[in-house]
Design a protein around this motif. Structure first.
Motif, PDB file in Angstrom:
ATOM      1  N   THR A   1       0.718  -1.151   0.137  1.00  0.00           N
ATOM      2  CA  THR A   1       0.179  -0.002   0.134  1.00  0.00           C
ATOM      3  C   THR A   1       0.874   1.373  -0.031  1.00  0.00           C
ATOM      4  OG1 THR A   1      -0.192   0.200   2.481  1.00  0.00           O
ATOM      5  CG2 THR A   1      -1.872  -1.154   1.176  1.00  0.00           C
ATOM      6  N   MET A   2       2.018   1.169   0.456  1.00  0.00           N
ATOM      7  CA  MET A   2       2.898   2.249   0.553  1.00  0.00           C
ATOM      8  C   MET A   2       4.340   2.193  -0.061  1.00  0.00           C
ATOM      9  SD  MET A   2       2.269   2.726   4.510  1.00  0.00           S
ATOM     10  CE  MET A   2       3.403   4.264   5.045  1.00  0.00           C
ATOM     11  N   LEU A   3       4.874   3.346  -0.529  1.00  0.00           N
ATOM     12  CA  LEU A   3       6.212   3.253  -1.127  1.00  0.00           C
ATOM     13  C   LEU A   3       7.310   4.027  -0.484  1.00  0.00           C
ATOM     14  CD1 LEU A   3       8.326   1.996  -3.356  1.00  0.00           C
ATOM     15  CD2 LEU A   3       7.482   3.672  -4.923  1.00  0.00           C
ATOM     16  N   PHE A   4       8.233   3.946  -0.176  1.00  0.00           N
ATOM     17  CA  PHE A   4       9.293   4.731   0.373  1.00  0.00           C
ATOM     18  C   PHE A   4      10.301   4.914  -0.664  1.00  0.00           C
ATOM     19  CE2 PHE A   4       8.461   4.613   5.110  1.00  0.00           C
ATOM     20  CZ  PHE A   4       6.984   4.909   4.937  1.00  0.00           C
ATOM     21  N   GLY A   5      10.937   5.984  -1.082  1.00  0.00           N
ATOM     22  CA  GLY A   5      11.955   5.912  -1.871  1.00  0.00           C
ATOM     23  C   GLY A   5      12.676   7.471  -1.737  1.00  0.00           C
ATOM     24  N   VAL A   6      13.749   7.610  -2.641  1.00  0.00           N
ATOM     25  CA  VAL A   6      14.619   8.767  -2.659  1.00  0.00           C
ATOM     26  C   VAL A   6      14.442   9.250  -3.866  1.00  0.00           C
ATOM     27  CG1 VAL A   6      16.292   8.061  -0.923  1.00  0.00           C
ATOM     28  CG2 VAL A   6      16.597   7.566  -3.279  1.00  0.00           C
ATOM     29  N   PRO A   7      14.667  10.526  -4.278  1.00  0.00           N
ATOM     30  CA  PRO A   7      14.393  11.206  -5.456  1.00  0.00           C
ATOM     31  C   PRO A   7      15.110  10.620  -6.671  1.00  0.00           C
ATOM     32  CG  PRO A   7      15.203  12.755  -4.005  1.00  0.00           C
ATOM     33  CD  PRO A   7      15.144  11.569  -3.306  1.00  0.00           C
ATOM     34  N   THR A   8      16.419   9.669  -6.720  1.00  0.00           N
ATOM     35  CA  THR A   8      16.787   8.992  -7.663  1.00  0.00           C
ATOM     36  C   THR A   8      15.927   7.660  -8.124  1.00  0.00           C
ATOM     37  OG1 THR A   8      19.003   9.490  -7.054  1.00  0.00           O
ATOM     38  CG2 THR A   8      18.966   7.491  -8.485  1.00  0.00           C
ATOM     39  N   MET A   9      15.273   7.195  -7.033  1.00  0.00           N
ATOM     40  CA  MET A   9      14.376   6.233  -7.691  1.00  0.00           C
ATOM     41  C   MET A   9      13.040   6.676  -8.085  1.00  0.00           C
ATOM     42  SD  MET A   9      14.400   3.971  -4.001  1.00  0.00           S
ATOM     43  CE  MET A   9      16.034   3.204  -3.467  1.00  0.00           C
ATOM     44  N   TYR A  10      12.629   7.767  -7.852  1.00  0.00           N
ATOM     45  CA  TYR A  10      11.307   8.417  -8.399  1.00  0.00           C
ATOM     46  C   TYR A  10      11.523   9.088  -9.683  1.00  0.00           C
ATOM     47  CZ  TYR A  10       8.399   7.736  -4.170  1.00  0.00           C
ATOM     48  OH  TYR A  10       7.631   6.996  -3.300  1.00  0.00           O
ATOM     49  N   HIS A  11      12.886   9.482  -9.918  1.00  0.00           N
ATOM     50  CA  HIS A  11      13.505   9.748 -11.086  1.00  0.00           C
ATOM     51  C   HIS A  11      13.401   8.628 -12.271  1.00  0.00           C
ATOM     52  CE1 HIS A  11      15.326  12.039 -14.463  1.00  0.00           C
ATOM     53  NE2 HIS A  11      16.038  11.160 -14.480  1.00  0.00           N
ATOM     54  N   ARG A  12      13.796   7.542 -11.777  1.00  0.00           N
ATOM     55  CA  ARG A  12      13.829   6.461 -12.596  1.00  0.00           C
ATOM     56  C   ARG A  12      12.407   5.870 -12.979  1.00  0.00           C
ATOM     57  NH1 ARG A  12      18.834   3.281  -9.704  1.00  0.00           N
ATOM     58  NH2 ARG A  12      20.555   4.809 -10.450  1.00  0.00           N
ATOM     59  N   ILE A  13      11.495   6.037 -11.829  1.00  0.00           N
ATOM     60  CA  ILE A  13      10.078   5.643 -12.177  1.00  0.00           C
ATOM     61  C   ILE A  13       9.514   6.596 -13.058  1.00  0.00           C
ATOM     62  CG2 ILE A  13       7.724   5.762 -10.923  1.00  0.00           C
ATOM     63  CD1 ILE A  13       9.284   4.488  -8.505  1.00  0.00           C
ATOM     64  N   ALA A  14       9.668   7.969 -13.005  1.00  0.00           N
ATOM     65  CA  ALA A  14       9.048   8.744 -13.732  1.00  0.00           C
ATOM     66  C   ALA A  14       9.788   8.570 -15.301  1.00  0.00           C
ATOM     67  CB  ALA A  14       9.475  10.194 -13.487  1.00  0.00           C
ATOM     68  N   GLU A  15      11.034   7.861 -15.293  1.00  0.00           N
ATOM     69  CA  GLU A  15      11.492   7.877 -16.980  1.00  0.00           C
ATOM     70  C   GLU A  15      10.607   6.673 -17.424  1.00  0.00           C
ATOM     71  OE1 GLU A  15      15.311   9.413 -18.213  1.00  0.00           O
ATOM     72  OE2 GLU A  15      13.595  10.903 -17.501  1.00  0.00           O
TER      73      GLU A  15
END
Length: 479
Positions: free
Chosen positions: A230-244
């Motif tokens: 239900t939840m995801l914790f990450g750092v900006p590098t991870m979310y950048h890769r997700i966005a890409e």
């Protein structure tokens, strides 16, 4: 006194930890960690070789149950820094997963393997219904000693008492509506606040479950969110890769859209990535703010507005003020039960870190009228004084990342005889064979922000230097 982990004390049969295909319920974890805790009863302090494994989580919980301060060790730490941490913290022994190869700096320490399975393994006996380990220590008792990144000298050991951990996790329960029904997925290292305290101890305190990926991948995120997380914790590098990845991965977009909460921390998430994720999933990423010495101080609330560039209002029980404020920007100082007690063996550093009970964070910020905090950056590296203006590097970085020819960006200040400091942009181009013209990027920033905020120099790199948390190491750029 109430236990740190009520579900362990109650012997809950619900899932607690999962690393790959290995897992433990709360009852099994209570038995496993309790067996290890019994062997730590007379130990003054213990180091934990913090690999991203089930054993690390069990070892830390065992130390907490035994009331023995634990020192998580980053397995990637260099020999010199590791030797300093060991000499400073003086652990009695090191806990490690079986088969882990330890560096020479640890050769003189007794080693205790945290064996969960296999012949002769002492752990995972029949689940116990009673609270394992010693009686619950007092709130001020040291729980963890987490070493800072050492950007201004040798790393300092921040002594975190039990009340700092419980107050932060309970304040996040309030802010994030975090319950035992939540299942967290993350892939962060387990030697720092975000990965260990929030990512492992948080679900355990709530009586919920954490699924650690071992290594981050968008496929792993999608898989776990599809199967009940239900939840995801990450750092900006991870979310950048997700966005890409999102434009070409409808499965990932659907999985993220079904998550209850997406949380980013440890550094600012660029506005461009906020917008791309929200557009593809309909789900906003919320940010929070904290550091080793303070654990968590602010957060956007669940259901609150995930306003890019902000980290929400102060958490329950935390006081926050901006000091020496000018141009709407001041240094963040905080006080509350979330604070550390001291830097180990450094009374001088401890004294200079506080101002009448307020901790000086060294971070600069402004505040929106509704209390949302906007982090400008570190006082030492992200606040640029140019031409009489006080300028935050973060807003320039966000403007640069809006340019289609920019993949990554960092901004620093350098001495300038005329301006005091000149703004320097470090750019990783989207297409290395055709980088954008420096004057084009300067004009782009001037048009979006203001002429005095434009980069005076643009330097191109193949990659930005980052630490294990994905934070850009600006001192390395300036050096």
């Amino acid at each position: 006194m109430s236990p740190l982990f009520p579900a362990l004390a109650a012997g809950s049969p619900l899932p607690a930890l999962r690393f790959g295909d290995r897992s433990l319920t709360h009852a099994e974890l209570a038995a496993a960690a309790g067996a290890s805790a019994a062997g730590l009863a007379d130990t003054r302090r213990v180091a934990v070789w913090a690999t991203p494994t089930l054993e690390t989580a069990v070892g830390v919980v065992a130390a907490l149950l035994a009331g023995v301060p634990a020192v998580p060790l980053n397995p990637k730490t260099g020999e010199r820094e590791l030797a300093h941490i060991l000499a400073d913290s003086a652990p009695s022994l090191v806990l490690a997963e079986p088969g882990a190869e330890l560096p020479p700096a640890l050769s003189d320490l007794p080693r205790a393997d945290i064996a969960l399975t296999g012949p002769g393994a002492p752990l995972v006996p029949e689940p116990s219904s009673g609270a394992p380990g010693a009686p619950e220590p007092p709130p001020e008792a040291p729980a963890l000693i987490v070493y800072t990144s050492g950007t201004t000298g040798p790393p300092k050991g921040a002594v975190l008492p039990r009340r700092a951990i419980t107050s932060t996790l309970d304040a996040l329960e309030d802010a994030w509506q975090w319950t035992a029904d939540d299942v967290l997925v993350h892939a962060l290292p387990l030697f720092h606040v975000h990965g260990l305290i929030l990512g492992i101890l948080g679900p355990l305190r709530r009586g919920g479950e954490v699924r650690h990926l071992g290594r981050f991948s968008t496929e792993g995120v999608a898989r776990e969110l599809e199967s009940g997380a239900t939840m995801l914790f990450g750092v900006p590098t991870m979310y950048h890769r997700i966005a890409e990845a999102l434009p070409g991965d409808p499965r990932l977009a659907k999985a993220l859209a079904g998550a209850r909460l997406l949380v980013s921390g440890s550094a600012a998430l660029p506005v461009h990535d906020h917008e791309r994720i929200a557009a593809a999933t309909g789900r906003g990423v919320i940010e929070r703010y904290g550091m080793t010495e303070t654990l968590m101080s602010t957060s956007v609330r669940a259901g609150g507005e995930p306003r890019p560039g902000t980290v929400g209002p102060p958490l329950k029980g935390v006081e926050l003020r901006l000091v020496d404020e000018s141009d709407g920007i001041g240094e963040i100082q905080v006080r509350g039960p979330n604070l550390f007690t001291e830097y180990l063996n450094r009374p001088d550093a401890t004294a200079s870190a506080f101002d009448g009970g307020w901790f000086r964070t060294g971070d600069m910020a402004s505040r929106d009228p509704d209390g949302y905090v906007r982090i400008v950056g570190r006082k030492a590296t992200d606040l640029i004084k140019s031409g009489g203006y006080k300028i935050g590097a973060g807003e320039i970085e966000n403007a640069l990342l809006d340019h289609p020819a920019v993949r990554e960006a960092a901004v620093t200040g350098e001495p300038d005889a005329d301006l005091g400091e000149r703004i320097v942009a470090w750019i990783v181009p989207a297409d290395p064979s055709e980088p954008p013209a420096p004057e084009e990027l300067s004009a782009h920033v001037a048009a979006q922000l203001a002429p005095h905020k434009r980069p005076r120099e643009v330097r191109f790199l193949e990659a930005l230097p980052r630490n294990d948390m994905g934070k850009i190491m600006k001192r390395a750029l300036r050096d």
